[in-house]
Design an enzyme around this catalytic site. Structure first.
Site, PDB file in Angstrom:
ATOM      1  N   GLU A   1      46.038  37.300  34.359  1.00  0.00           N
ATOM      2  CA  GLU A   1      45.166  38.473  34.357  1.00  0.00           C
ATOM      3  C   GLU A   1      43.840  38.272  35.099  1.00  0.00           C
ATOM      4  O   GLU A   1      42.793  38.714  34.633  1.00  0.00           O
ATOM      5  CB  GLU A   1      44.883  38.899  32.907  1.00  0.00           C
ATOM      6  CG  GLU A   1      46.140  39.294  32.172  1.00  0.00           C
ATOM      7  CD  GLU A   1      45.911  39.578  30.695  1.00  0.00           C
ATOM      8  OE1 GLU A   1      46.440  40.584  30.212  1.00  0.00           O
ATOM      9  OE2 GLU A   1      45.208  38.789  30.017  1.00  0.00           O
TER      10      GLU A   1
HETATM   11  C1  ACM Z   1      48.626  36.738  28.404  1.00  0.00           C
HETATM   12  O1  ACM Z   1      49.101  37.327  27.411  1.00  0.00           O
HETATM   13  N1  ACM Z   1      47.577  37.244  29.023  1.00  0.00           N
HETATM   14  C2  ACM Z   1      49.185  35.486  28.890  1.00  0.00           C
END
Ligand code: ACM
Length: 537
Positions: free
Chosen positions: A341
């Site tokens: 992310e």
């Molecule tokens: C995640 O759940 N951002 C690895």
């Protein structure tokens, strides 16, 4: 010394000849009929062959381990300690002087070719002896968990004058389906104490989980002391989600966790999440920041707004220090660099960053693990991708010859709610009731070939949980199902059978004071004591 060698030889002779002929004659015990195949073992072993009698565990039982193996001696001591906490019995380990011994548990180091993996073991349970064969202390430790599960919660004091804990006789041949069987705990969004982590290790080890991945850093907090960069914890460790107090592990604390996990043959995998999820680090040291804004301490739960500056050499010098200090305290072969992310890192910067960080991890002697996005970089086949979200990224990793850890959020995220009414947790990926968590096939999920699957890991993110009781509510009973999904073969897994065995974990979970979610899908077989308590309430 001579006396002790004499006793050791005597014990071995007794084992070969059948111990009852050596032991002082006692009144004949009346043993119950048993069926080893009906025991509530989780994860279910590879092969179980019942012989329908019983080994009477009692005060005249002694534990003995192969000489010259300190590792096996420790496994023997662990077994004795756990038998003591379950039954109150105090079984001697590798000493029989001053004790009458009728029966023996012998933990035996063997190099048999029948034991394929380092975690393989065989249990031979007869009326007079239990022999646990393993190649390594690790294998013996896994076998000891099976043996612990075979000891009844309650003694049998109706058949005989003395109290015995009957263990069903037969043979168990066992080995893991996947070498990596993990759980992850996010100690960054909310901090969990060393004692909390130790309790989680106790519970996971009982089900043969062998990896605990600690998500040590995120936007909301930095939880591991780095001596060369003290503000990481002084400043970055001061907050957590919801404005609570934060906290961090000193290096001594971290070493204590690693040692405790080691005693349970479990590796600790440290994660420093980067280049995104780095707000706490950038508040402590603003030169790290690459999102163009002045970083401020953050107690919310949004993701994807932070990034390291990927084009400054000083950032990599910082990362080198962090990786060096943490790897020096971490015996496991892995270091997790996050990589998920990073929404405000440009793609080319992200790839440049992951490529450089992989080299740093390798320089410090470890294999890199990254969340599946990391597979977009030019990674070495020795690095590992953790599939949580993108099948495409997982496929890219496989094309690079990498191994994959399966943690698909829709199936394996422990922080997903069980259903719309259950407490704690989120549901952005799915609701995951206890059956959904268990009924999927890691071997064929998303088409990743089995030889590329290192194993399964169940992550527990902590946006909505801030204490051990809430942690337990989300982790149990689902973590028990993930242990079977990763240890047991596909042919041996079956929901209807599993749910019966899961129901019988209630007395153990109660004795361990675990606040498990009492899913209505399971007909929980609570201990008599707790049923009485519930009725009184
Ligand atoms: C995640 O759940 N951002 C690895």
């Amino acid at each position: 010394m001579i006396k002790s060698i004499f006793f050791k030889s005597l014990i071995l002779l007794c084992l070969i000849a059948g111990i009852s002929s050596c032991a002082e004659k006692k009144e004949q015990l009346i043993l119950p009929e048993t069926d080893l195949a009906k025991e509530a073992l989780i994860p279910i072993p590879l092969k179980i062959i019942p012989t329908n009698s019983a080994f009477a565990l009692d005060q005249f039982t002694a534990i003995y381990t192969s000489p010259r193996s300190e590792g096996l001696n420790r496994v023997g001591a662990f077994l004795s300690e756990k038998i003591n906490s379950k039954t109150g019995l105090r079984l001697p380990v590798n000493t029989i002087e001053g004790t009458t011994v009728d029966r023996i548990i012998y933990i035996n180091q063997v190099d048999s070719s029948e034991l394929e993996e380092k975690e393989s073991y065989q249990l031979y349970i007869k009326k007079d002896s239990i022999i646990l064969n393993a190649k390594t202390a690790e294998g013996a430790f896994r076998g000891v968990q099976t043996l612990r599960q075979l000891i009844p919660e309650k003694s049998n004091d109706t058949l005989n004058k003395r109290v015995i804990w009957p263990i069903p006789t037969g043979k168990i041949i066992d080995q893991p389906n996947f070498v990596y069987r993990g759980a992850m705990l996010d100690v960054a969004r909310h901090f969990f104490s060393v004692e909390d982590v130790k309790k989680y290790i106790d519970l996971l080890a009982y089900y043969k989980i062998n990896a605990l991945h600690l998500h040590l850093t995120d936007d909301q907090g930095w939880r591991i002391e780095i001596k060369s960069w003290p503000r990481l914890t002084e400043v970055g460790g001061s907050t957590e989600v919801g404005g609570e107090a934060g906290g961090f592990y000193t290096q001594e604390d971290y070493k204590e966790i690693v040692a405790y996990a080691g005693k349970h043959h479990m590796m600790i995998i440290p994660e420093v999440d980067m280049p995104g999820h780095t707000n706490a680090a950038s508040v402590a040291y603003p030169f790290l920041n690459g999102n163009g804004k002045t970083p401020k301490l953050y107690e919310g739960t949004h993701v994807g707004f932070s990034t390291f500056d990927t084009r400054k050499d000083t950032v990599y010098a910082f990362i080198d220090d962090v990786v060096r200090e943490i790897t020096a305290m971490t015996p496991s072969p892995y270091f997790h660099i996050g990589g998920d992310e990073s929404h405000v890192t440009k793609k080319k910067d992200f790839i440049y960053f992951i490529d450089r960080v992989e080299k740093i991890v390798q320089k410090h002697g470890k294999q890199m693990i990254g969340w599946d996005e990391a597979a977009k970089a030019n990674l070495d086949s020795s690095s590992i991708a953790q599939f949580w979200n993108s099948k495409e990224n997982a496929t890219t990793a496989v094309e690079k010859g990498m191994k994959v850890i399966l943690s698909p959020a829709k199936k394996a995220y422990l922080d997903m709610q069980y259903d719309p009414l259950s407490k704690h947790g989120l549901h952005w990926a799915a609701y995951i009731p206890v059956d959904t968590a268990y009924v999927w096939t890691p071997e064929t999920y998303s088409g990743i070939p089995k030889e590329n699957i290192l194993g399964v890991e169940a992550p527990l993110w902590s946006e909505t949980i801030s204490n051990i009781s809430e942690l337990e509510y989300l982790a149990f009973p689902r973590a028990i199902g993930y242990s079977e999904l990763s240890w047991s073969t596909e042919e041996n897994r079956n929901w209807d059978d599993f749910k019966e065995r899961l129901a019988k974990q209630a007395p153990f979970l109660e004795r361990m004071n675990v606040n498990y979610y009492p899913s209505k899908l399971i007909d929980w077989k609570k201990s008599e004591h707790s049923i009485e308590t519930i009725q009184k309430d």
